[in-house]
Design a protein around this motif. Structure first.
Motif, PDB file in Angstrom:
ATOM      1  N   HIS A   1      -7.291   2.161  -6.216  1.00 52.25           N
ATOM      2  CA  HIS A   1      -6.750   0.501  -6.235  1.00 52.25           C
ATOM      3  C   HIS A   1      -5.956   0.596  -6.807  1.00 52.25           C
ATOM      4  O   HIS A   1      -6.113   0.941  -8.199  1.00 52.25           O
ATOM      5  CB  HIS A   1      -7.901  -0.955  -5.820  1.00 52.25           C
TER       6      HIS A   1
ATOM      7  N   ASN B   1       0.327  -0.972   0.305  1.00 48.28           N
ATOM      8  CA  ASN B   1      -0.045  -0.084  -0.098  1.00 48.28           C
ATOM      9  C   ASN B   1       0.608   1.263   0.608  1.00 48.28           C
ATOM     10  O   ASN B   1       1.868   1.144   0.499  1.00 48.28           O
ATOM     11  CB  ASN B   1      -1.338   0.020   0.806  1.00 48.28           C
TER      12      ASN B   1
ATOM     13  N   GLU C   1      -7.638  -4.774  -4.383  1.00 53.46           N
ATOM     14  CA  GLU C   1      -9.302  -4.898  -4.508  1.00 53.46           C
ATOM     15  C   GLU C   1      -9.471  -6.039  -5.198  1.00 53.46           C
ATOM     16  O   GLU C   1     -10.789  -6.117  -4.786  1.00 53.46           O
ATOM     17  CB  GLU C   1      -9.015  -3.298  -4.884  1.00 53.46           C
TER      18      GLU C   1
ATOM     19  N   ALA D   1      -6.983  -1.977   0.562  1.00 55.28           N
ATOM     20  CA  ALA D   1      -7.942  -1.372   1.774  1.00 55.28           C
ATOM     21  C   ALA D   1      -8.839  -1.531   3.305  1.00 55.28           C
ATOM     22  O   ALA D   1      -8.646  -0.954   4.620  1.00 55.28           O
ATOM     23  CB  ALA D   1      -9.379  -0.913   1.289  1.00 55.28           C
TER      24      ALA D   1
ATOM     25  N   VAL E   1     -14.154   6.400  -3.017  1.00 51.90           N
ATOM     26  CA  VAL E   1     -13.894   5.678  -3.671  1.00 51.90           C
ATOM     27  C   VAL E   1     -13.566   5.761  -4.751  1.00 51.90           C
ATOM     28  O   VAL E   1     -14.832   5.993  -5.769  1.00 51.90           O
ATOM     29  CB  VAL E   1     -13.992   4.468  -3.513  1.00 51.90           C
TER      30      VAL E   1
ATOM     31  N   GLN F   1      -4.758   7.603  -1.024  1.00 47.80           N
ATOM     32  CA  GLN F   1      -4.754   6.028  -0.907  1.00 47.80           C
ATOM     33  C   GLN F   1      -4.383   5.222  -2.218  1.00 47.80           C
ATOM     34  O   GLN F   1      -5.484   4.797  -2.634  1.00 47.80           O
ATOM     35  CB  GLN F   1      -5.551   5.306   0.113  1.00 47.80           C
TER      36      GLN F   1
ATOM     37  N   ASN G   1      -9.248   7.602  -1.774  1.00 46.87           N
ATOM     38  CA  ASN G   1      -8.889   6.007  -2.270  1.00 46.87           C
ATOM     39  C   ASN G   1      -9.084   4.890  -2.727  1.00 46.87           C
ATOM     40  O   ASN G   1     -10.178   5.443  -4.068  1.00 46.87           O
ATOM     41  CB  ASN G   1      -9.911   5.184  -0.604  1.00 46.87           C
TER      42      ASN G   1
ATOM     43  N   ASP H   1     -13.495  -1.087  -2.592  1.00 48.14           N
ATOM     44  CA  ASP H   1     -13.714  -1.043  -0.802  1.00 48.14           C
ATOM     45  C   ASP H   1     -14.256  -0.188  -0.139  1.00 48.14           C
ATOM     46  O   ASP H   1     -13.600   0.005   0.691  1.00 48.14           O
ATOM     47  CB  ASP H   1     -12.195  -0.677  -1.382  1.00 48.14           C
TER      48      ASP H   1
END
Length: 416
Positions: free
Chosen positions: A95, A72, A162, A169, A184, A157, A93, A362
């Motif tokens: 992925h 991450n 994911e 997450a 997200v 993030q 956030n 997520d």
């Protein structure tokens, strides 16, 4: 109007470099190795870390347990007010992993070519979800370009895993990272989606009686018997849409999206089949939860079994797969939802739609496990993801960056 004009000018100043950075990211394979053989997200995350560093972020990085070489990467954007420990005012956030490309021959352009053709970026991950991550980065860069410093703290993030479970997450939540709200990044066609779909899968193994096809009357066709369960589950799905629809799913053609995923028999066409396996995907919406939905589905299966003399004497084997994820819902009246919708409205990017995201994301971990009100938002059309058609128009990327930048200023505060 002053902040709108400033952001439009700033985005115009960074869009070309953002496009090239996204293309560089698409060229780096980051296939989730649990989905298809691949090297994972490590190399792509190095690129994200370098981009966060160029924005002056304080960077944190670690590998979730069981994810060697797949870190991450988190970055705290510069702000007037420091974060409160692990608490940000806003989390952005998305992925780093993708599904596999499948048969590369099916792609118009090679999946990792990041071809820019007629204003569209083609490639695996262009919308799911590297385009979302570069929307975040582009918005942060545009604010810097405009000389706007955010007042409250924002964390970006870039998480791993994911596409199969969301371990990255979930690890962020377990470590205590939190916020008053989260966006997200998912391909929502720039719709505001404060809810996401849940799903699980059931297998029904139906037993019949094998017989020579020339005297099929001596057998019991397991496929025909199995079809009764498919019809019953389809009917149950439609009934649930009529009786248990959630308001955030009403703008969509369907709420309870259930799918017949596979139907298998081993007869080989040489005999009346005596076994048939049905794999059926069961979707959940709103505040529905797996244990309750299992009971509803099993009741429907039991009714079919009881109504058929053969099935009553030879009941099917019902197995729920380990693969399951819950739906998530954030209140449509949350200030972050209102601020994101207002930013989209004020920029004039067409009618603003607030609806559910008809896929898992997520956001369920942030909302359900972390108590963080989460909104799915990003450029790109969901139906193109996970396919050789995956592509992102630059115009949509630019709109997404404008919306997110204006939202960040208004939700987090900003000054020149």
């Amino acid at each position: 109007m002053q902040d709108i004009d400033a952001i439009r000018r700033a985005v115009a100043g960074v869009i070309d470099e953002t496009v090239e950075r996204l293309r560089a990211g698409v060229r780096i394979p980051s296939v989730n190795p649990a989905v298809q053989d691949g090297g994972g997200e490590g190399a792509f995350q190095e690129l994200i870390a370098s981009q966060l560093d160029s924005l002056g972020c304080r960077i944190e990085s670690w590998e979730p347990e069981g994810f060697p070489g797949r870190p991450n990467v988190l970055g705290w954007l510069p702000s007037e007010e420091p974060p409160d420990g692990l608490r940000a005012h806003l989390i952005l956030n998305s992925h780093a992993d993708t599904v596999g490309p499948g048969d590369a021959a099916g792609w118009r352009f090679p999946p990792w070519s990041a071809t820019l053709h007629e204003g569209v970026i083609h490639g695996l991950g262009a919308i799911d979800a590297k385009g979302c991550l570069f929307t975040f980065l582009g918005a942060a860069r545009a604010l810097q370009h405009a000389g706007i410093r955010l007042r409250r703290s924002v964390m970006i993030q870039a998480v791993v895993g994911e596409e199969l479970g969301g371990a990255g997450a979930l690890e962020c939540v377990r470590r205590g990272y939190t916020a008053t709200a989260a966006v997200v990044g998912e391909p929502t066609s720039l719709d505001i989606c404060p809810a996401s779909r849940g799903a699980m899968a059931v297998q029904v193994r139906v037993h019949g009686q094998r017989a020579h096809p020339g005297e099929g009357w001596r057998g019991v066709n397991a496929i025909r018997k199995a079809w009764q369960y498919i019809v019953a589950l389809d009917r149950l799905r439609d009934d649930l849409d009529r009786t248990r629809m959630h308001p955030l799913w009403t703008p969509l053609p369907a709420g309870h999206v259930w799918n017949l995923m596979a139907m298998r028999s081993d007869s080989g066409g040489r005999s009346v089949p005596d076994v048939c396996d049905v794999n059926y995907g069961v979707g959940m919406i709103g505040h529905e939860r797996p244990p309750e939905m299992r009971r509803v589905v099993e009741t429907a299966i039991a009714e079919v079994t009881a109504a058929d003399p053969w099935l009553a004497a030879h009941p099917p084997e019902v197995t729920w797969t380990a693969w399951v994820f819950e739906p998530a819902v954030t209140d449509s009246d949350h200030p972050a939802v209102a601020a994101l919708a207002a930013a989209r409205n004020d920029l004039g990017h067409g009618p603003t739609v607030i609806r559910a995201f008809s896929a898992g994301s997520d956001s369920r971990h942030l909302t359900n496990a972390g108590g963080i009100p989460a909104i799915n938002f990003g450029p790109g059309e969901l139906h193109l993801a996970h396919s050789p058609l995956e592509a992102l128009p630059v115009a949509d990327l630019r709109k997404a960056i404008e919306v997110l930048a204006l939202f960040m200023v208004r939700y987090c505060g900003g000054s020149t």
